[in-house]
Design a protein around this motif. Structure first.
Motif, PDB file in Angstrom:
ATOM      1  N   GLN A   3       0.846  -1.186   0.000  1.00  0.00           N
ATOM      2  CA  GLN A   3       0.000   0.000   0.000  1.00  0.00           C
ATOM      3  C   GLN A   3       0.884   1.239   0.000  1.00  0.00           C
ATOM      4  OE1 GLN A   3      -2.609  -0.283   3.355  1.00  0.00           O
ATOM      5  NE2 GLN A   3      -3.504  -2.209   2.668  1.00  0.00           N
ATOM      6  N   GLU A   4       0.304   2.327  -0.421  1.00  0.00           N
ATOM      7  CA  GLU A   4       1.042   3.587  -0.460  1.00  0.00           C
ATOM      8  C   GLU A   4       1.562   3.916   0.945  1.00  0.00           C
ATOM      9  OE1 GLU A   4       0.167   8.217  -1.531  1.00  0.00           O
ATOM     10  OE2 GLU A   4      -0.960   6.669  -2.597  1.00  0.00           O
ATOM     11  N   GLY A   5       2.787   4.361   1.009  1.00  0.00           N
ATOM     12  CA  GLY A   5       3.390   4.752   2.280  1.00  0.00           C
ATOM     13  C   GLY A   5       4.162   3.632   2.970  1.00  0.00           C
ATOM     14  N   GLU A   6       4.081   2.422   2.452  1.00  0.00           N
ATOM     15  CA  GLU A   6       4.832   1.309   3.039  1.00  0.00           C
ATOM     16  C   GLU A   6       6.217   1.291   2.393  1.00  0.00           C
ATOM     17  OE1 GLU A   6       1.156  -1.673   4.154  1.00  0.00           O
ATOM     18  OE2 GLU A   6       2.329  -2.102   2.370  1.00  0.00           O
ATOM     19  N   ASP A   7       7.198   1.772   3.138  1.00  0.00           N
ATOM     20  CA  ASP A   7       8.544   1.868   2.586  1.00  0.00           C
ATOM     21  C   ASP A   7       9.319   0.564   2.770  1.00  0.00           C
ATOM     22  OD1 ASP A   7       9.292   1.841   5.278  1.00  0.00           O
ATOM     23  OD2 ASP A   7       9.901   3.936   5.315  1.00  0.00           O
ATOM     24  N   GLU A   8      10.508   0.535   2.218  1.00  0.00           N
ATOM     25  CA  GLU A   8      11.335  -0.679   2.242  1.00  0.00           C
ATOM     26  C   GLU A   8      11.664  -1.118   3.664  1.00  0.00           C
ATOM     27  OE1 GLU A   8      15.596  -2.282   0.530  1.00  0.00           O
ATOM     28  OE2 GLU A   8      14.582  -0.658  -0.536  1.00  0.00           O
ATOM     29  N   GLU A   9      11.914  -0.168   4.551  1.00  0.00           N
ATOM     30  CA  GLU A   9      12.238  -0.511   5.941  1.00  0.00           C
ATOM     31  C   GLU A   9      11.048  -1.197   6.612  1.00  0.00           C
ATOM     32  OE1 GLU A   9      13.382   1.687  10.095  1.00  0.00           O
ATOM     33  OE2 GLU A   9      14.079   2.599   8.234  1.00  0.00           O
ATOM     34  N   PHE A  10       9.864  -0.642   6.429  1.00  0.00           N
ATOM     35  CA  PHE A  10       8.649  -1.232   6.980  1.00  0.00           C
ATOM     36  C   PHE A  10       8.426  -2.633   6.422  1.00  0.00           C
ATOM     37  CE2 PHE A  10       4.090  -2.068   6.300  1.00  0.00           C
ATOM     38  CZ  PHE A  10       3.659  -2.133   7.617  1.00  0.00           C
ATOM     39  N   LEU A  11       8.538  -2.774   5.108  1.00  0.00           N
ATOM     40  CA  LEU A  11       8.285  -4.069   4.465  1.00  0.00           C
ATOM     41  C   LEU A  11       9.335  -5.104   4.854  1.00  0.00           C
ATOM     42  CD1 LEU A  11       7.079  -2.779   0.997  1.00  0.00           C
ATOM     43  CD2 LEU A  11       5.676  -3.678   2.875  1.00  0.00           C
ATOM     44  N   SER A  12      10.562  -4.671   5.088  1.00  0.00           N
ATOM     45  CA  SER A  12      11.601  -5.594   5.565  1.00  0.00           C
ATOM     46  C   SER A  12      11.254  -6.115   6.952  1.00  0.00           C
ATOM     47  CB  SER A  12      12.967  -4.904   5.598  1.00  0.00           C
ATOM     48  OG  SER A  12      13.392  -4.591   4.297  1.00  0.00           O
ATOM     49  N   ASP A  13      10.750  -5.213   7.818  1.00  0.00           N
ATOM     50  CA  ASP A  13      10.313  -5.649   9.145  1.00  0.00           C
ATOM     51  C   ASP A  13       9.151  -6.626   9.043  1.00  0.00           C
ATOM     52  OD1 ASP A  13      12.256  -4.098  10.347  1.00  0.00           O
ATOM     53  OD2 ASP A  13      10.876  -2.482  10.932  1.00  0.00           O
ATOM     54  N   VAL A  14       8.207  -6.324   8.155  1.00  0.00           N
ATOM     55  CA  VAL A  14       7.060  -7.214   7.940  1.00  0.00           C
ATOM     56  C   VAL A  14       7.540  -8.583   7.485  1.00  0.00           C
ATOM     57  CG1 VAL A  14       5.038  -7.629   6.454  1.00  0.00           C
ATOM     58  CG2 VAL A  14       5.396  -5.373   7.507  1.00  0.00           C
ATOM     59  N   MET A  15       8.493  -8.604   6.563  1.00  0.00           N
ATOM     60  CA  MET A  15       9.000  -9.882   6.059  1.00  0.00           C
ATOM     61  C   MET A  15       9.638 -10.689   7.186  1.00  0.00           C
ATOM     62  SD  MET A  15      11.094 -10.646   2.626  1.00  0.00           S
ATOM     63  CE  MET A  15      11.319 -12.315   2.057  1.00  0.00           C
ATOM     64  N   CYS A  16      10.418 -10.035   8.023  1.00  0.00           N
ATOM     65  CA  CYS A  16      11.057 -10.737   9.150  1.00  0.00           C
ATOM     66  C   CYS A  16      10.021 -11.306  10.109  1.00  0.00           C
ATOM     67  CB  CYS A  16      12.002  -9.799   9.897  1.00  0.00           C
ATOM     68  SG  CYS A  16      13.511  -9.422   9.013  1.00  0.00           S
ATOM     69  N   VAL A  17       9.030 -10.499  10.467  1.00  0.00           N
ATOM     70  CA  VAL A  17       7.991 -10.957  11.396  1.00  0.00           C
ATOM     71  C   VAL A  17       7.228 -12.124  10.781  1.00  0.00           C
ATOM     72  CG1 VAL A  17       5.820 -10.315  12.546  1.00  0.00           C
ATOM     73  CG2 VAL A  17       7.783  -8.751  12.603  1.00  0.00           C
ATOM     74  N   ALA A  18       6.845 -11.987   9.525  1.00  0.00           N
ATOM     75  CA  ALA A  18       6.087 -13.055   8.863  1.00  0.00           C
ATOM     76  C   ALA A  18       6.893 -14.349   8.797  1.00  0.00           C
ATOM     77  CB  ALA A  18       5.670 -12.610   7.462  1.00  0.00           C
ATOM     78  N   LEU A  19       8.152 -14.259   8.396  1.00  0.00           N
ATOM     79  CA  LEU A  19       8.975 -15.473   8.292  1.00  0.00           C
ATOM     80  C   LEU A  19       9.183 -16.130   9.642  1.00  0.00           C
ATOM     81  CD1 LEU A  19      11.561 -14.357   5.605  1.00  0.00           C
ATOM     82  CD2 LEU A  19       9.882 -16.220   5.395  1.00  0.00           C
TER      83      LEU A  19
END
Length: 87
Positions: free
Chosen positions: A24-40
């Motif tokens: 979504q708009e406003g989700e930057d690379e740092e945020f998405l990297s954190d999301v990926m770590c939490v999800a994994l």
């Protein structure tokens, strides 16, 4: 070359696809990297050496089930990361 260069976690690819699909708009690379770590960290590892091996032995319903689970876990991870207020 390290032995680890030959080993991959299938969920990494699925999580990345789910993140791309739900960005979504406003989700930057740092945020998405954190999301990926939490999800994994919330998914079991599914290691393979050759992509063809895992795709050959996995039934379509199993892959669909994994994708659905990953989409749910990514949504939960986004909520978790946002609740931490660092993004």
């Amino acid at each position: 070359m390290s032995l680890l260069d030959n080993i991959n976690n299938f969920y990494e690819r699925l999580v990345l696809e789910a993140i791309d699909d739900s960005m979504q708009e406003g989700e930057d690379e740092e945020f998405l990297s954190d999301v990926m770590c939490v999800a994994l960290n919330r998914l079991p590892p599914r290691y393979y050496r050759h992509k063809i091996d895992i795709m050959f032995y996995m039934a379509d319903p199993e892959l669909q089930e994994m994708r659905e689970k990953v989409a749910s876990v990514v949504a939960e991870a986004k909520t978790f990361v946002k609740s931490r207020g660092s993004h």
